[in-house]
Design a protein around this motif. Structure first.
Motif, PDB file in Angstrom:
ATOM      1  N   VAL A 177       0.848  -1.184   0.000  1.00  0.00           N
ATOM      2  CA  VAL A 177       0.000   0.000   0.000  1.00  0.00           C
ATOM      3  C   VAL A 177       0.888   1.240   0.000  1.00  0.00           C
ATOM      4  O   VAL A 177       2.041   1.201   0.420  1.00  0.00           O
ATOM      5  N   SER A 178       0.323   2.335  -0.468  1.00  0.00           N
ATOM      6  CA  SER A 178       1.070   3.584  -0.477  1.00  0.00           C
ATOM      7  C   SER A 178       0.107   4.759  -0.462  1.00  0.00           C
ATOM      8  O   SER A 178      -1.078   4.616  -0.788  1.00  0.00           O
ATOM      9  N   SER A 179       0.643   5.914  -0.135  1.00  0.00           N
ATOM     10  CA  SER A 179      -0.085   7.172  -0.256  1.00  0.00           C
ATOM     11  C   SER A 179       0.064   7.676  -1.690  1.00  0.00           C
ATOM     12  O   SER A 179       0.563   6.962  -2.577  1.00  0.00           O
ATOM     13  N   ALA A 180      -0.302   8.929  -1.909  1.00  0.00           N
ATOM     14  CA  ALA A 180      -0.182   9.514  -3.240  1.00  0.00           C
ATOM     15  C   ALA A 180       1.263   9.647  -3.684  1.00  0.00           C
ATOM     16  O   ALA A 180       1.534   9.773  -4.892  1.00  0.00           O
ATOM     17  N   ASN A 181       2.187   9.619  -2.763  1.00  0.00           N
ATOM     18  CA  ASN A 181       3.584   9.872  -3.096  1.00  0.00           C
ATOM     19  C   ASN A 181       4.114   8.890  -4.139  1.00  0.00           C
ATOM     20  O   ASN A 181       4.793   9.285  -5.096  1.00  0.00           O
ATOM     21  N   TYR A 182       3.822   7.595  -3.976  1.00  0.00           N
ATOM     22  CA  TYR A 182       4.305   6.612  -4.941  1.00  0.00           C
ATOM     23  C   TYR A 182       3.674   6.846  -6.310  1.00  0.00           C
ATOM     24  O   TYR A 182       4.355   6.799  -7.344  1.00  0.00           O
ATOM     25  N   ILE A 183       2.370   7.083  -6.348  1.00  0.00           N
ATOM     26  CA  ILE A 183       1.680   7.273  -7.621  1.00  0.00           C
ATOM     27  C   ILE A 183       2.219   8.506  -8.335  1.00  0.00           C
ATOM     28  O   ILE A 183       2.409   8.514  -9.560  1.00  0.00           O
ATOM     29  N   ASP A 184       2.505   9.561  -7.578  1.00  0.00           N
ATOM     30  CA  ASP A 184       3.065  10.768  -8.179  1.00  0.00           C
ATOM     31  C   ASP A 184       4.464  10.496  -8.730  1.00  0.00           C
ATOM     32  O   ASP A 184       4.835  10.986  -9.802  1.00  0.00           O
ATOM     33  N   LYS A 185       5.237   9.703  -8.024  1.00  0.00           N
ATOM     34  CA  LYS A 185       6.601   9.389  -8.465  1.00  0.00           C
ATOM     35  C   LYS A 185       6.600   8.601  -9.765  1.00  0.00           C
ATOM     36  O   LYS A 185       7.462   8.812 -10.639  1.00  0.00           O
ATOM     37  N   MET A 186       5.650   7.676  -9.924  1.00  0.00           N
ATOM     38  CA  MET A 186       5.685   6.739 -11.044  1.00  0.00           C
ATOM     39  C   MET A 186       4.671   7.052 -12.136  1.00  0.00           C
ATOM     40  O   MET A 186       4.473   6.250 -13.044  1.00  0.00           O
ATOM     41  N   SER A 187       4.011   8.207 -12.083  1.00  0.00           N
ATOM     42  CA  SER A 187       3.003   8.519 -13.090  1.00  0.00           C
ATOM     43  C   SER A 187       2.901  10.020 -13.314  1.00  0.00           C
ATOM     44  O   SER A 187       3.494  10.819 -12.587  1.00  0.00           O
ATOM     45  N   ASP A 188       2.099  10.375 -14.321  1.00  0.00           N
ATOM     46  CA  ASP A 188       1.750  11.770 -14.538  1.00  0.00           C
ATOM     47  C   ASP A 188       0.296  12.049 -14.169  1.00  0.00           C
ATOM     48  O   ASP A 188      -0.250  13.102 -14.506  1.00  0.00           O
ATOM     49  N   TYR A 189      -0.323  11.119 -13.471  1.00  0.00           N
ATOM     50  CA  TYR A 189      -1.737  11.272 -13.142  1.00  0.00           C
ATOM     51  C   TYR A 189      -2.004  12.489 -12.257  1.00  0.00           C
ATOM     52  O   TYR A 189      -2.987  13.204 -12.431  1.00  0.00           O
ATOM     53  N   CYS A 190      -1.143  12.688 -11.277  1.00  0.00           N
ATOM     54  CA  CYS A 190      -1.416  13.716 -10.264  1.00  0.00           C
ATOM     55  C   CYS A 190      -1.436  15.123 -10.848  1.00  0.00           C
ATOM     56  O   CYS A 190      -2.084  16.023 -10.302  1.00  0.00           O
ATOM     57  N   ALA A 191      -0.734  15.343 -11.962  1.00  0.00           N
ATOM     58  CA  ALA A 191      -0.634  16.682 -12.537  1.00  0.00           C
ATOM     59  C   ALA A 191      -1.987  17.222 -12.980  1.00  0.00           C
ATOM     60  O   ALA A 191      -2.222  18.439 -12.909  1.00  0.00           O
ATOM     61  N   ASP A 192      -2.882  16.348 -13.419  1.00  0.00           N
ATOM     62  CA  ASP A 192      -4.182  16.781 -13.923  1.00  0.00           C
ATOM     63  C   ASP A 192      -5.333  16.430 -12.990  1.00  0.00           C
ATOM     64  O   ASP A 192      -6.493  16.470 -13.399  1.00  0.00           O
ATOM     65  N   CYS A 193      -5.016  16.077 -11.756  1.00  0.00           N
ATOM     66  CA  CYS A 193      -6.052  15.643 -10.816  1.00  0.00           C
ATOM     67  C   CYS A 193      -6.579  16.832 -10.015  1.00  0.00           C
ATOM     68  O   CYS A 193      -5.827  17.737  -9.664  1.00  0.00           O
ATOM     69  N   ARG A 194      -7.861  16.806  -9.698  1.00  0.00           N
ATOM     70  CA  ARG A 194      -8.441  17.889  -8.897  1.00  0.00           C
ATOM     71  C   ARG A 194      -7.990  17.819  -7.447  1.00  0.00           C
ATOM     72  O   ARG A 194      -8.081  18.789  -6.705  1.00  0.00           O
ATOM     73  N   TYR A 195      -7.509  16.630  -7.034  1.00  0.00           N
ATOM     74  CA  TYR A 195      -7.075  16.466  -5.650  1.00  0.00           C
ATOM     75  C   TYR A 195      -5.601  16.855  -5.506  1.00  0.00           C
ATOM     76  O   TYR A 195      -4.803  16.669  -6.428  1.00  0.00           O
ATOM     77  N   TYR A 196      -5.264  17.356  -4.338  1.00  0.00           N
ATOM     78  CA  TYR A 196      -3.889  17.775  -4.065  1.00  0.00           C
ATOM     79  C   TYR A 196      -3.090  16.600  -3.494  1.00  0.00           C
ATOM     80  O   TYR A 196      -3.386  16.096  -2.410  1.00  0.00           O
ATOM     81  N   LYS A 197      -2.058  16.213  -4.205  1.00  0.00           N
ATOM     82  CA  LYS A 197      -1.268  15.042  -3.839  1.00  0.00           C
ATOM     83  C   LYS A 197      -0.528  15.218  -2.519  1.00  0.00           C
ATOM     84  O   LYS A 197      -0.186  14.233  -1.857  1.00  0.00           O
TER      85      LYS A 197
END
Length: 525
Positions: A438-458
């Motif tokens: 399991v992980s927080s947003a940190n892993y997803i931000d590290k390995m993807s570009d998803y967070c850049a266009d998300c309405r939620y703050y990583k």
């Protein structure tokens, strides 16, 4: 003949009254009873339809399975085989029809990897007054006997534990794959730390395979759409999955020529505009029997010896096929049937609706569910660190997530999904996973570009627009503290939990999770 290369492959012959019976996941002339039958022999395939109505399977999955079976039938007939191809509501009806016409015949079939299938088939064939002989499945690298001898598994041990890395090294030594004497080529067994980079904007993924659907596939797709309640994209204009041996071999060659060299360093990366990256996309072909895992491994190692693609790419790919696929098969054998219903964290939540409709403002989940909806596929990190990660943090009952994966992925079968989803994805059993992945947003931000266009703050944990992964991560650790705190691999995380529990932050996190659950219930997440 294609057979396992670790352990002794089965040796047997067929009597004159024996008929090879092939399941839809055994579409090969080069393994099993069909490989031992004279050319022109009678062969049985039963296209049973009842399973397709039990779940909302992905349209592409049903199209793939039924089209591959029908095209294999046609290939055998063109080669001169006497193919008995029975369309039936169920296997019971198929067996009844076959033995009514051929009462003196005996079926010979490779065992399915799925738990309990041999017993069920024996009962159905007995009810049809028929006879059957099951032989070992040859569509793997290692035999059951070889693994059990290596693992020294106690048949009376109801909860054995296994380690993938140990098995992988054993298989490397036994096969000689990527070995220099008794040492691994390059000096390291595992190059995973070189396979976790994210590409910059200048990197362009290799072109994705797109075999032209033939008339048989188009007709099958239309029939599937008309006959069953399916999920996912029903268009086959960009249907990328091989349905014939020829297409599968072409896909393997293209992977090696165009994608293997690019596979390694970015294999864990996720990009919203690139569903395939440089992944092999061969899992469905191997699981249908169109490709044998040994020939895939040999093709990859031959390429390494001649074309010299990067070692981290070659080893990473070999580890998936020689290591992980074999490991899943054997873990499943030993941990079933308890594994299918395992739930050691007592998770009871239902799967959120957005796994089916993609209706969420969490960009990582929306994009990943969209990928699965479009093609019945997403790569392994999307499966583990987006889909399974969120479900674990949310507290989804593991068998429900397993059912979803089984229905929606073109390469999914019960023996594949159950250890991957319930154990690796949701830490449900303990047969091999040493901690929850399991992980927080940190892993997803590290390995993807998803967070850049998300309405939620990583970077936020609480507050209206805080990324749900962050609050859910700490809430997961908090509510599962009794089961997880003693895990030595979780020590650092629980030191942070202590800090949050000693302040007001954990109370705020719990409030945020309550808000998230309300939003999900109202389809506002």
């Amino acid at each position: 003949m294609h057979q396992p290369i670790v352990g002794d492959p089965p040796e047997y012959s067929l009597a004159d009254t024996d008929v090879p019976w092939l399941l839809g996941t055994q579409l090969t002339t080069q393994s099993g009873p069909l490989a031992r039958a004279p050319e022109g022999s009678q062969v049985l395939l039963i296209e049973a339809h009842d399973f397709a109505g039990r779940k909302p399977y992905h349209h592409h999955k049903l199209t793939l399975v039924f089209s591959a079976m029908r095209q294999f039938r046609d290939r055998l007939r063109e080669a001169g085989y006497e193919v008995t191809y029975i369309n039936a509501d169920s296997f019971a009806d198929g067996f009844a029809a076959f033995f009514d016409d051929h009462p003196d015949k005996r079926l010979v079939a490779m065992r399915s990897p799925s738990y309990g299938s041999e017993r069920r088939f024996r009962d159905l064939i007995e009810d049809a007054d028929g006879n059957v002989r099951f032989v070992d499945n040859e569509l793997f690298v290692s035999t059951r006997q070889a693994f059990d001898e290596w693992a020294n598994a106690d048949p009376d041990d109801e909860t054995p534990t296994f380690k993938h890395e140990s098995m992988y090294r054993w298989l490397r030594r036994e096969t000689g794959v990527l070995m220099d004497g008794d040492q691994p080529v390059g000096g390291e067994w595992n190059y995973d730390d070189e396979n976790q980079e994210f590409p910059d904007d200048s990197w362009t993924a290799p072109p994705t395979p797109s075999p032209e659907p033939n008339d048989q596939t188009a007709e099958t797709a239309a029939w599937v759409e008309e006959t069953f309640e399916t999920w996912g994209n029903a268009s086959i204009e960009e249907f990328p999955w091989p349905v014939t041996r020829k297409q599968a071999c072409e896909a393997l060659a293209r992977f090696i020529d165009e994608r293997l060299g690019e596979f390694g360093q970015y294999q864990d990366a996720m990009r919203s505009d690139d569903w395939a990256m440089a992944h092999a996309l061969l899992g469905s072909s191997i699981n249908l029997g169109l490709l044998h895992p040994v020939e895939v491994i040999e093709a990859i190692t031959d390429a390494y010896n001649s074309q010299e693609p990067p070692l981290n790419a070659v080893e990473g790919c070999i580890r998936q096929i020689l290591g992980w696929r074999e490991f899943m098969r054997h873990v499943y054998r030993h941990a079933m049937p308890a594994l299918a219903e395992a739930n050691q964290l007592d998770a009871t939540e239902s799967l959120p609706a957005f796994y089916w409709d993609g209706d969420t403002e969490m960009e990582c989940l929306s994009q990943t569910v969209g990928d699965v909806h479009d093609r019945g596929y997403s790569h392994h990190i999307q499966r583990l660190m987006v889909l399974a990660n969120f479900a674990t943090l949310w507290g989804v009952e593991p068998s429900e997530l397993n059912d979803w994966f089984h229905a929606t992925y073109v390469d999914a079968y019960h023996w594949v999904t159950t250890p991957n989803v319930i154990e690796m994805g949701q830490y449900g059993h303990g047969v091999f996973a040493t901690k929850p992945y399991v992980s927080s947003a940190n892993y997803i931000d590290k390995m993807s570009d998803y967070c850049a266009d998300c309405r939620y703050y990583k970077t936020k944990t609480t507050g209206e627009k805080a990324c749900p992964f962050n609050a859910l991560y700490w809430d997961f650790l908090d509510r599962n503290e009794e089961q997880l705190r003693s895990n030595h691999r979780m020590g650092l995380m629980y030191s942070h939990v202590d800090t949050k529990q000693e302040s007001d932050e954990m109370a705020a996190i719990r409030d945020r999770v309550d808000e998230l659950r309300t939003k999900a219930a109202n389809k506002e997440l």
